[in-house]
Design an enzyme around this catalytic site. Structure first.
Site, mmCIF file in Angstrom:
data_model
loop_
_atom_site.group_PDB
_atom_site.id
_atom_site.type_symbol
_atom_site.label_atom_id
_atom_site.label_comp_id
_atom_site.label_asym_id
_atom_site.label_seq_id
_atom_site.Cartn_x
_atom_site.Cartn_y
_atom_site.Cartn_z
ATOM 1 N N ARG A 1 6.562 -8.032 1.727
ATOM 2 C CA ARG A 1 7.436 -7.650 2.846
ATOM 3 C C ARG A 1 8.110 -8.880 3.444
ATOM 4 O O ARG A 1 9.298 -8.863 3.763
ATOM 5 C CB ARG A 1 6.662 -6.903 3.934
ATOM 6 C CG ARG A 1 7.537 -6.651 5.178
ATOM 7 C CD ARG A 1 6.912 -5.735 6.194
ATOM 8 N NE ARG A 1 6.648 -4.442 5.618
ATOM 9 C CZ ARG A 1 5.545 -3.728 5.847
ATOM 10 N NH1 ARG A 1 4.623 -4.193 6.642
ATOM 11 N NH2 ARG A 1 5.378 -2.560 5.272
ATOM 12 N N THR B 1 -5.917 -1.746 7.126
ATOM 13 C CA THR B 1 -5.901 -3.197 7.027
ATOM 14 C C THR B 1 -7.301 -3.739 6.735
ATOM 15 O O THR B 1 -7.451 -4.808 6.188
ATOM 16 C CB THR B 1 -5.368 -3.820 8.332
ATOM 17 O OG1 THR B 1 -5.935 -3.098 9.429
ATOM 18 C CG2 THR B 1 -3.863 -3.741 8.385
ATOM 19 N N ASP C 1 -1.455 6.481 6.511
ATOM 20 C CA ASP C 1 -1.438 5.060 6.837
ATOM 21 C C ASP C 1 -2.344 4.840 8.055
ATOM 22 O O ASP C 1 -2.545 5.766 8.846
ATOM 23 C CB ASP C 1 0.008 4.648 7.173
ATOM 24 C CG ASP C 1 0.215 3.149 6.997
ATOM 25 O OD1 ASP C 1 -0.716 2.471 6.525
ATOM 26 O OD2 ASP C 1 1.306 2.668 7.324
ATOM 27 N N LYS D 1 0.827 -1.204 0.000
ATOM 28 C CA LYS D 1 0.000 0.000 0.000
ATOM 29 C C LYS D 1 0.870 1.267 0.000
ATOM 30 O O LYS D 1 0.679 2.172 -0.801
ATOM 31 C CB LYS D 1 -0.949 0.001 1.214
ATOM 32 C CG LYS D 1 -1.897 -1.202 1.218
ATOM 33 C CD LYS D 1 -2.859 -1.193 2.377
ATOM 34 C CE LYS D 1 -2.229 -1.538 3.716
ATOM 35 N NZ LYS D 1 -1.659 -2.897 3.787
ATOM 36 N N THR D 2 1.847 1.300 0.911
ATOM 37 C CA THR D 2 2.737 2.466 0.984
ATOM 38 C C THR D 2 3.519 2.611 -0.319
ATOM 39 O O THR D 2 3.707 3.729 -0.827
ATOM 40 C CB THR D 2 3.739 2.279 2.152
ATOM 41 O OG1 THR D 2 2.989 1.909 3.313
ATOM 42 C CG2 THR D 2 4.512 3.535 2.434
HETATM 43 P P1 ADP Z 1 2.085 -1.957 3.191
HETATM 44 O O1 ADP Z 1 2.108 -0.465 3.092
HETATM 45 O O2 ADP Z 1 0.898 -2.568 2.500
HETATM 46 O O3 ADP Z 1 2.241 -2.479 4.582
HETATM 47 P P2 ADP Z 1 4.589 -1.753 1.733
HETATM 48 O O4 ADP Z 1 4.158 -0.903 0.589
HETATM 49 O O5 ADP Z 1 5.368 -1.096 2.810
HETATM 50 O O6 ADP Z 1 3.330 -2.520 2.359
HETATM 51 O O7 ADP Z 1 5.401 -2.992 1.099
HETATM 52 C C1 ADP Z 1 6.384 -3.704 1.807
HETATM 53 C C2 ADP Z 1 7.586 -3.956 0.924
HETATM 54 O O8 ADP Z 1 7.250 -4.960 -0.023
HETATM 55 C C3 ADP Z 1 8.036 -2.752 0.091
HETATM 56 O O9 ADP Z 1 9.108 -2.096 0.656
HETATM 57 C C4 ADP Z 1 8.461 -3.314 -1.231
HETATM 58 O O10 ADP Z 1 9.858 -3.538 -1.230
HETATM 59 C C5 ADP Z 1 7.778 -4.636 -1.322
HETATM 60 N N1 ADP Z 1 6.649 -4.621 -2.261
HETATM 61 C C6 ADP Z 1 5.356 -4.423 -1.960
HETATM 62 N N2 ADP Z 1 4.588 -4.555 -3.038
HETATM 63 C C7 ADP Z 1 5.405 -4.839 -4.067
HETATM 64 C C8 ADP Z 1 5.183 -5.106 -5.460
HETATM 65 N N3 ADP Z 1 3.952 -5.113 -5.984
HETATM 66 N N4 ADP Z 1 6.254 -5.343 -6.232
HETATM 67 C C9 ADP Z 1 7.492 -5.370 -5.697
HETATM 68 N N5 ADP Z 1 7.761 -5.151 -4.384
HETATM 69 C C10 ADP Z 1 6.736 -4.883 -3.568
#
Ligand code: ADP
Length: 334
Positions: free
Chosen positions: A220, A161, A110, A65-66
């Site tokens: 992640r 979430t 977030d 998401k981030t």
């Molecule tokens: P969330 O915000 O949903 O908790 P993040 O955006 O922080 O998740 O993602 C966690 C890590 O996973 C990121 O730092 C990135 O390296 C990796 N990641 C997430 N989605 C992808 C994707 N679609 N392709 C490649 N790497 C990804």
């Protein structure tokens, strides 16, 4: 070794993730429907010369998401401001953040479900009419007035979430709502290969696939596993991650062939052993496993349900036949 599925972002994660985050939609693996929807909206916003519509992204932690918020600001060529629900306590703080935005900027919030009500109310006119109401002339005679101050057209990207935790008025103000899905093994394999390249470590196809299989559909975790297995391969072998080295390292981390860790297995075993396979209510299950009920619901359960290991019924959680089989137990209800 540390628990693999720990969902909180550790300092170590932040360090690794900084360098691994894809920067463009093209490099963002998987989530094809979301990417398609977003790329059309980006295109349209650019043609109109306006800010992108507000976007709500929901799904378990670590699914990207981030990362997507960062990509949206890159693709739109605007600034990104990042904050989170629990970080903003007072309406004035939210007003100050909104005031600091420039035309077209992206504000990423977030854990948006954790904004308190008063802060959330500042967002309503901001999202809908790009303005904020400021109270002035507060005195003892209670003759307060509010003036509307205009804001630049900005885009709010909210992440949560569970979309169900958002209030209806807030949810209704998002033009786009997307649910992120768990990633497939081929997608995670691709992510792991890409991350390995960036980290300068060598992984063969079998090694990448094995790590992908055990990453619980979550990028992640895939990156975290890659880093631990890399260390293992370096210390015990010549540094190249092969399938057998990945299996050895992951077994040592107590991540099983389905990607389940100690807590996942504890949840399933508790349903089976203490509650005869269920149904058992969420709070009872949380008390019996020593886990937080919100964490079970947001983090553990979605993956267990997706893999057909537990079911959610109106009376509570039930272990499926698959769960018994996975744990090597006989299913007693045949
Ligand atoms: P969330 O915000 O949903 O908790 P993040 O955006 O922080 O998740 O993602 C966690 C890590 O996973 C990121 O730092 C990135 O390296 C990796 N990641 C997430 N989605 C992808 C994707 N679609 N392709 C490649 N790497 C990804």
């Amino acid at each position: 070794m540390a628990r693999t599925i720990e969902t909180k972002l550790t300092e170590e994660d932040k360090k690794i993730e900084g360098g691994l985050r894809p920067q463009t939609l093209k490099d963002y693996i998987g989530q094809s429907q979301i990417k398609e929807g977003l790329s059309i909206s980006i295109e349209a916003a650019k043609v109109r010369g306006d800010a992108l519509d507000h976007v709500l992204l929901y799904g378990p932690p670590g699914l990207g998401k981030t990362t997507l918020a960062g990509i949206l600001s890159n693709e739109m060529g605007t600034h990104l401001k990042v904050t989170s629900g629990p970080a903003i306590e007072k309406p004035a703080e939210m007003a100050a953040i909104l005031n600091s935005l420039q035309e077209g900027d992206l504000l990423f919030v977030d854990e948006i479900h954790r904004l308190n009500r008063q802060v959330e109310e500042v967002l309503y006119p901001a999202m809908e009419d790009f303005c904020i109401d400021v109270l002035i002339g507060k005195d003892s005679s209670s003759s307060t007035r509010s003036v509307r101050l205009p804001l630049p057209h900005f885009t709010l990207v909210g992440a949560t979430t569970r979309a169900g935790l958002l209030t209806a008025p807030l949810r209704d103000r998002f033009g786009m709502i997307y649910k992120l899905q768990f990633y497939t093994v081929p997608e995670l394999t691709q992510i792991i290969m890409g991350s390995a390249k960036k980290l300068g470590c060598e992984v063969d196809a079998g090694g990448a696939k094995e790590m992908a299989r055990r990453s619980r559909g979550t990028p992640r975790l895939a990156n975290r596993i890659l880093k631990r297995v890399r260390d293992y391969a370096l210390v015990r072998y010549d540094g190249v991650i092969t399938e057998s080295i990945a299996i050895e390292a992951l077994d040592l981390m107590a991540v099983d062939r389905m990607g389940l860790d100690h807590t996942d297995r504890n949840i399933i075993e508790t349903i089976i052993n203490k509650f005869d396979g269920g149904p058992v209510g969420l709070d009872t299950l949380a008390a019996a496993t020593g886990e937080d009920s919100g964490t079970i619901e947001d983090v553990y359960e979605p993956y267990l349900i997706m893999n057909g290991l537990i079911n959610r019924t109106p009376k509570g959680r039930v272990a499926t036949q698959n769960a018994y089989t996975h744990l090597g137990l006989k299913y007693p209800f045949d």
